[in-house]
Design a protein around this motif. Structure first.
Motif, mmCIF file in Angstrom:
data_model
loop_
_atom_site.group_PDB
_atom_site.id
_atom_site.type_symbol
_atom_site.label_atom_id
_atom_site.label_comp_id
_atom_site.label_asym_id
_atom_site.label_seq_id
_atom_site.Cartn_x
_atom_site.Cartn_y
_atom_site.Cartn_z
ATOM 1 N N HIS A 100 0.819 -1.212 0.000
ATOM 2 C CA HIS A 100 0.000 0.000 0.000
ATOM 3 C C HIS A 100 0.854 1.265 0.000
ATOM 4 C CE1 HIS A 100 -3.519 -2.443 0.401
ATOM 5 N NE2 HIS A 100 -3.042 -3.007 1.500
ATOM 6 N N HIS A 101 1.974 1.221 0.713
ATOM 7 C CA HIS A 101 2.882 2.365 0.760
ATOM 8 C C HIS A 101 4.070 2.184 -0.166
ATOM 9 C CE1 HIS A 101 0.683 2.876 4.610
ATOM 10 N NE2 HIS A 101 0.653 4.107 4.159
ATOM 11 N N ARG A 102 4.057 1.075 -0.932
ATOM 12 C CA ARG A 102 5.061 0.791 -1.955
ATOM 13 C C ARG A 102 6.480 0.789 -1.379
ATOM 14 N NH1 ARG A 102 3.481 1.056 -7.179
ATOM 15 N NH2 ARG A 102 5.362 2.128 -7.839
ATOM 16 N N ILE A 103 6.661 -0.083 -0.361
ATOM 17 C CA ILE A 103 7.955 -0.227 0.306
ATOM 18 C C ILE A 103 8.480 -1.648 0.059
ATOM 19 C CG2 ILE A 103 9.183 -0.195 2.519
ATOM 20 C CD1 ILE A 103 8.122 2.546 1.727
ATOM 21 N N ALA A 104 9.747 -1.736 -0.319
ATOM 22 C CA ALA A 104 10.400 -3.024 -0.544
ATOM 23 C C ALA A 104 11.515 -3.207 0.481
ATOM 24 C CB ALA A 104 10.980 -3.086 -1.950
ATOM 25 N N ALA A 105 11.926 -4.455 0.648
ATOM 26 C CA ALA A 105 13.037 -4.784 1.539
ATOM 27 C C ALA A 105 14.080 -5.567 0.744
ATOM 28 C CB ALA A 105 12.537 -5.616 2.716
ATOM 29 N N LEU A 106 15.346 -5.301 1.010
ATOM 30 C CA LEU A 106 16.460 -6.006 0.378
ATOM 31 C C LEU A 106 17.368 -6.562 1.464
ATOM 32 C CD1 LEU A 106 17.584 -3.422 -2.343
ATOM 33 C CD2 LEU A 106 16.152 -5.425 -2.668
ATOM 34 N N ARG A 107 17.922 -7.762 1.213
ATOM 35 C CA ARG A 107 18.899 -8.330 2.147
ATOM 36 C C ARG A 107 19.901 -9.189 1.369
ATOM 37 N NH1 ARG A 107 15.770 -13.186 5.459
ATOM 38 N NH2 ARG A 107 15.524 -14.578 3.680
ATOM 39 N N ASP A 108 21.013 -9.449 1.990
ATOM 40 C CA ASP A 108 22.056 -10.308 1.436
ATOM 41 C C ASP A 108 21.622 -11.762 1.644
ATOM 42 O OD1 ASP A 108 24.337 -11.802 0.900
ATOM 43 O OD2 ASP A 108 25.678 -10.450 1.977
#
Length: 72
Positions: A35-43
């Protein structure tokens, strides 16, 4: 942009490119808040390590720069 210290605390489904199965230096991505267009990235080598949280627009700009070879 922000981060969390332990990416396992996020209730998300992590994904990585199918082309990266033979690579050891991969980044995994997850939709954190559609809804707030947030992504998460990790190694992918450190699944209990930190995750970077960023808006979709920032992620798209980052990916475009990678594809153009701007970031090495």
């Amino acid at each position: 942009m922000t981060h969390v210290a332990d990416s396992t605390t996020l209730a998300v489904t992590w994904r990585k490119s199918s082309a990266s199965h033979a690579q050891s230096d991969c980044v995994e991505c997850a939709v954190l808040d559609p809804h707030h267009r947030i992504a998460a990235l990790r190694d992918s080598k450190a699944p209990t390590g930190p995750a970077l949280l960023l808006p979709y627009d920032t992620l798209n700009t980052f990916v475009a720069a990678l594809k153009q070879g701007a970031l090495k």
